[in-house]
Design an enzyme around this catalytic site. Structure first.
Site: not given
Ligand code: LAC
Length: 233
Positions: A15, A17, A19, A39, A116-117, A149, A173, A175, A177-178
């Site tokens: 990931d 942003y 990470t 963010r 990435s997103n 994601k 990651s 994140n 959620f990821d």
């Protein structure tokens, strides 16, 4: 990308942003709160656009989230201030442990992707500016799927683009959620606890990361060791 890789090859999908790249590097610490609201809203907007099937590029989520944060803090940013902040979003620093971990992963022969997103172009510029672009075999952006994601479609797309299999593919990651999205899609996942808060929580959904680490140091080694455990491949 080039058909299926060797079945045994391990693919690491990092990931970007939060990470690899420190998104809070954009603003000095005194504006920490502003940076966090920016963010949080950026991610919320991506989730909502995914659910509404009203896709716009991640940079639109970033820009609209900046408008929100500006209004919320009564910061009344002018057009130039906003442009400067959005430009600064392309020149963010990598976390301190990133270069060494990418070098180790490269030496160990792992397939390394940025996932990435962000659009491919935005991630390309970001990684280039952070001096780590050459460490990756490729960039996989959700932009091609027009979703974000943690939609399962983006994890399937990653596998297709990387020519990889679920069982040998690891999302890395910070994140949660990821991480939960990748595990739900059948991949392995490393949760990197980037939060300075020692009690940083993973969402209590009963879906656990394969490995949890506090930094990327020695991560490639841990992943290879995991794969050599009896019963793992
Ligand atoms: C990314 C966001 C989720 O890089 O951090 O995909």
């Amino acid at each position: 990308m080039h058909g299926r890789q060797n079945d045994l090859a391990i693919t690491l999908a990092f990931d970007v942003y939060g990470t690899l790249i420190d998104t809070h590097g954009v603003i000095e610490t005194k504006a920490n709160e502003f940076s966090h609201v920016w963010r949080e809203k950026q991610l919320e907007y991506s989730f909502r656009r995914g659910l509404m099937q009203n896709y716009e590029n991640f940079s639109v989520c970033t820009s609209q989230a900046l408008d929100y944060a500006s209004a919320y803090f009564d910061a009344s940013l002018g057009r130039q201030d906003k442009e400067e902040l959005l430009n600064a979003y392309q020149v963010l620093p990598a976390f301190d442990d990133v270069q060494e971990a990418l070098d180790q992963a490269g030496k160990a022969g792992l397939n390394i992707f940025a996932f990435s997103n962000g659009s491919e172009e935005a991630v390309e510029i970001l990684l280039m500016n952070a001096g780590i672009r050459n460490c990756f075999h490729g960039i996989v952006s959700v932009d091609a799927v027009r979703s974000f994601k943690p939609s399962p479609s983006v994890y399937s797309y990653l596998l297709r683009k990387a020519g990889a299999y679920n069982s040998n593919t690891w999302l890395v990651s910070s994140n949660s959620f990821d991480v939960i999205g990748a595990i739900s899609s059948g991949m392995r996942a490393v949760w990197v606890r980037r939060s300075p808060d020692p009690d940083a929580l993973l969402d209590p959904w009963g879906i656990e990361p394969t490995i949890t680490v506090n930094s990327l140091s020695n991560l490639p080694e841990q992943i290879i060791l995991f794969g050599s455990r009896p019963g793992e491949s």
